[in-house]
Design a protein around this motif. Structure first.
Motif, PDB file in Angstrom:
ATOM      1  N   VAL A 251       1.011  11.504   9.678  1.00  0.00           N
ATOM      2  CA  VAL A 251       2.090  12.314   8.876  1.00  0.00           C
ATOM      3  C   VAL A 251       3.794  11.773   9.236  1.00  0.00           C
ATOM      4  CG1 VAL A 251       0.563  14.071   8.378  1.00  0.00           C
ATOM      5  CG2 VAL A 251       2.237  14.224  10.422  1.00  0.00           C
ATOM      6  N   GLU A 252       3.698  10.730  10.209  1.00  0.00           N
ATOM      7  CA  GLU A 252       4.924  10.565  10.567  1.00  0.00           C
ATOM      8  C   GLU A 252       5.539   9.185   9.796  1.00  0.00           C
ATOM      9  OE1 GLU A 252       6.718  12.400  12.939  1.00  0.00           O
ATOM     10  OE2 GLU A 252       5.139  13.796  13.096  1.00  0.00           O
ATOM     11  N   ASP A 253       6.836   9.422   9.330  1.00  0.00           N
ATOM     12  CA  ASP A 253       7.601   8.520   8.771  1.00  0.00           C
ATOM     13  C   ASP A 253       6.754   7.871   7.565  1.00  0.00           C
ATOM     14  OD1 ASP A 253       9.692   8.288  10.321  1.00  0.00           O
ATOM     15  OD2 ASP A 253       8.662   7.101  11.674  1.00  0.00           O
ATOM     16  N   ASN A 254       6.007   8.853   6.689  1.00  0.00           N
ATOM     17  CA  ASN A 254       5.081   8.398   5.900  1.00  0.00           C
ATOM     18  C   ASN A 254       5.943   8.996   4.457  1.00  0.00           C
ATOM     19  OD1 ASN A 254       3.149   8.743   3.723  1.00  0.00           O
ATOM     20  ND2 ASN A 254       1.520   9.340   5.329  1.00  0.00           N
ATOM     21  N   GLY A 255       6.423   7.659   3.882  1.00  0.00           N
ATOM     22  CA  GLY A 255       7.554   8.087   2.796  1.00  0.00           C
ATOM     23  C   GLY A 255       6.478   8.826   1.468  1.00  0.00           C
ATOM     24  N   VAL A 256       5.095   8.478   1.363  1.00  0.00           N
ATOM     25  CA  VAL A 256       4.474   9.187   0.236  1.00  0.00           C
ATOM     26  C   VAL A 256       4.400  10.464   0.496  1.00  0.00           C
ATOM     27  CG1 VAL A 256       2.300   9.183  -0.766  1.00  0.00           C
ATOM     28  CG2 VAL A 256       3.016   7.015   0.055  1.00  0.00           C
ATOM     29  N   LEU A 257       4.100  10.905   1.653  1.00  0.00           N
ATOM     30  CA  LEU A 257       4.117  12.185   1.859  1.00  0.00           C
ATOM     31  C   LEU A 257       5.422  13.236   1.927  1.00  0.00           C
ATOM     32  CD1 LEU A 257       1.876  12.832   4.896  1.00  0.00           C
ATOM     33  CD2 LEU A 257       1.127  13.606   2.680  1.00  0.00           C
ATOM     34  N   GLU A 258       6.377  12.383   2.090  1.00  0.00           N
ATOM     35  CA  GLU A 258       7.873  12.900   1.932  1.00  0.00           C
ATOM     36  C   GLU A 258       8.064  13.196   0.663  1.00  0.00           C
ATOM     37  OE1 GLU A 258      10.698  10.956   4.397  1.00  0.00           O
ATOM     38  OE2 GLU A 258       9.437  11.118   6.103  1.00  0.00           O
ATOM     39  N   VAL A 260       6.150  13.633  -1.990  1.00  0.00           N
ATOM     40  CA  VAL A 260       5.391  14.822  -2.442  1.00  0.00           C
ATOM     41  C   VAL A 260       6.080  16.225  -1.807  1.00  0.00           C
ATOM     42  CG1 VAL A 260       3.240  16.087  -2.273  1.00  0.00           C
ATOM     43  CG2 VAL A 260       3.196  13.660  -2.605  1.00  0.00           C
ATOM     44  N   GLN A 261       6.419  16.126  -0.419  1.00  0.00           N
ATOM     45  CA  GLN A 261       7.345  17.315  -0.129  1.00  0.00           C
ATOM     46  C   GLN A 261       8.457  17.898  -0.769  1.00  0.00           C
ATOM     47  OE1 GLN A 261       7.839  17.329   4.251  1.00  0.00           O
ATOM     48  NE2 GLN A 261       8.445  19.570   4.278  1.00  0.00           N
ATOM     49  N   TYR A 262       9.305  16.797  -0.627  1.00  0.00           N
ATOM     50  CA  TYR A 262      10.770  17.014  -1.148  1.00  0.00           C
ATOM     51  C   TYR A 262      11.099  16.834  -2.609  1.00  0.00           C
ATOM     52  CZ  TYR A 262      11.402  17.562   3.813  1.00  0.00           C
ATOM     53  OH  TYR A 262      11.416  17.944   5.096  1.00  0.00           O
ATOM     54  N   VAL A 267       9.630  20.611  -7.763  1.00  0.00           N
ATOM     55  CA  VAL A 267       9.611  20.520  -9.213  1.00  0.00           C
ATOM     56  C   VAL A 267       8.166  21.221  -9.831  1.00  0.00           C
ATOM     57  CG1 VAL A 267       9.241  18.908 -11.376  1.00  0.00           C
ATOM     58  CG2 VAL A 267      11.057  18.368  -9.441  1.00  0.00           C
ATOM     59  N   LEU A 268       7.348  21.197  -9.120  1.00  0.00           N
ATOM     60  CA  LEU A 268       6.067  21.664  -9.690  1.00  0.00           C
ATOM     61  C   LEU A 268       6.020  23.442  -9.341  1.00  0.00           C
ATOM     62  CD1 LEU A 268       3.280  19.551  -8.313  1.00  0.00           C
ATOM     63  CD2 LEU A 268       3.850  19.649 -10.376  1.00  0.00           C
ATOM     64  N   ASN A 311      -2.818   7.685  -5.501  1.00  0.00           N
ATOM     65  CA  ASN A 311      -3.373   7.793  -7.049  1.00  0.00           C
ATOM     66  C   ASN A 311      -2.516   8.904  -7.678  1.00  0.00           C
ATOM     67  OD1 ASN A 311      -4.962   5.423  -6.994  1.00  0.00           O
ATOM     68  ND2 ASN A 311      -6.561   6.877  -6.810  1.00  0.00           N
ATOM     69  N   ALA A 312      -2.717  10.231  -7.145  1.00  0.00           N
ATOM     70  CA  ALA A 312      -2.037  11.386  -7.683  1.00  0.00           C
ATOM     71  C   ALA A 312      -0.416  11.386  -7.493  1.00  0.00           C
ATOM     72  CB  ALA A 312      -2.617  12.482  -6.929  1.00  0.00           C
ATOM     73  N   THR A 313      -0.144  10.970  -6.625  1.00  0.00           N
ATOM     74  CA  THR A 313       1.297  10.829  -6.232  1.00  0.00           C
ATOM     75  C   THR A 313       2.255   9.617  -6.997  1.00  0.00           C
ATOM     76  OG1 THR A 313       1.098  11.261  -4.063  1.00  0.00           O
ATOM     77  CG2 THR A 313       3.331  10.452  -4.324  1.00  0.00           C
ATOM     78  N   GLY A 314       1.520   8.618  -7.252  1.00  0.00           N
ATOM     79  CA  GLY A 314       2.035   7.587  -8.381  1.00  0.00           C
ATOM     80  C   GLY A 314       2.444   8.200  -9.742  1.00  0.00           C
TER      81      GLY A 314
END
Length: 344
Positions: A251-258, A260-262, A267-268, A311-314
């Motif tokens: 979870v560190e320096d993980n742009g995909v997770l960031e 999603v988080q920010y 927005v959701l 897949n979901a994040t994209g």
């Protein structure tokens, strides 16, 4: 909303508040003013979107929001924007920002847009800046701007003027709160030192996190693969997310997770929707998340596989930027005039 609810809304998804008690007092006393400044240099991208999305929270909390399109700053910082392109880049930045605010569920007409040259060339502003220059050492200004202005062994004078102007902008725009990325911290700490001597209260400072790039390093405007651009097609967005650095359980320096988080979850939240990851039944079926914390916990425990997350994040990222993408592609002349070398 009561003061506690407004405080939670104003501070959520921020990296730091200086100082929380001061902000609480401002909210208890009325509807404070907040400003953010953007120097119109390179093309705006999803890193800007995560910061601009926060303006929707400010509006919902009944703050008076001003966006400064800081054209002179863009030229002063090592001439990142040539003087002859400033008009075109100001137009493009305002259109892009309005699109992002609208995509975040707020009304951009509720925001006051100001251009730097609208007031930064006035006699009163110039005199005040000279006073600040007389009071501030070169070392102090360099330290304040070290995370923002391009550094060198022999810096241009513009990079030294830059933090003084940004500090003075707080007073000129009569802002109670200064908002920006955490890289702006040094400059706004300088403003808290200087402004009480210039007939303005030290501002409360709100700082947004800077997102990791999709490559695992710092997001870079010059490295296309490290970020999602606002005009990227759905296929390009999916490809960039699919290629992103996202090791299992890390979870560190993980742009995909960031992202999603920010961006996605805020927005959701406004849409009252969940984050859904579709999976075949043989792989455990769909996953439904009401909050980011549970998603991160499942990813860290390896219950959630990187491929499923990507897949979901994209899809979600493409959906979030779609109104902005449409707004900008409907007016191709904005980018062509602002960045003629890239859109010949």
């Amino acid at each position: 909303m009561d003061t506690a609810e407004r405080l939670d809304l104003v501070t959520r998804y921020t990296d730091e508040v200086v100082e929380t008690e001061e902000l609480e007092t401002l909210l208890a006393e009325g509807n404070p003013s907040v400003y953010i400044g953007y120097a119109p240099t390179g093309e705006m991208h999803i890193g800007h979107f995560t910061t601009i999305r926060k303006l929707a929270d400010f509006l919902r909390a009944d703050l008076d929001v001003t966006v400064l399109v800081a054209d002179l700053h863009a030229h002063l910082d090592d001439e990142k924007s040539p003087f002859e392109l400033l008009d075109a880049r100001v137009k493009y930045y305002q259109e892009a920002i309005e699109g992002m605010v609208e995509a975040a569920g707020a009304d951009p007409s509720d925001i006051t847009f100001v251009r730097g040259m609208d007031y930064q060339l006035d006699e009163e502003y110039s005199l005040e800046m000279y006073r600040m220059a007389a009071e501030t050492t070169i070392a102090r200004t360099q330290r304040a701007a070290s995370e923002v202005v391009r550094e060198s062994d022999s810096p241009n004078l513009g990079g030294l003027i830059y933090p003084l102007m940004q500090s003075l902008d707080v007073k000129a725009l009569d802002a109670d709160i200064a908002y920006g990325g955490i890289d702006q911290r040094g400059i706004y700490m300088l403003s808290r030192e200087l402004l009480p001597e210039h007939d303005h209260d030290k501002p409360v400072c709100l700082f947004a996190p800077l997102l990791a790039g999709l490559t695992g390093d710092k997001m870079s405007s010059s490295e296309d693969g490290s970020k999602v651009n606002l005009t990227d097609s759905p296929a390009v967005v999916r490809d960039k997310i699919d290629d992103a650095y996202c090791p299992m359980g890390d979870v560190e320096d993980n742009g995909v997770l960031e992202y999603v988080q920010y961006l996605v979850f805020p927005v959701l939240d406004e849409r009252d929707e969940s984050f859904v990851i579709e999976r075949p039944d043989e792989y455990g079926g769909d996953l439904v998340y009401e909050d980011y914390q549970q998603l991160e916990a499942d990813f860290e425990s390896e219950e959630l596989h990187p491929a499923d997350l990507k897949n979901a994040t994209g899809e979600y990222i493409s959906d979030v930027i779609d109104p902005v993408r449409e707004r900008l592609t409907d007016r191709p002349e904005l980018l062509a005039e602002a960045y003629p070398e890239s859109y010949e």
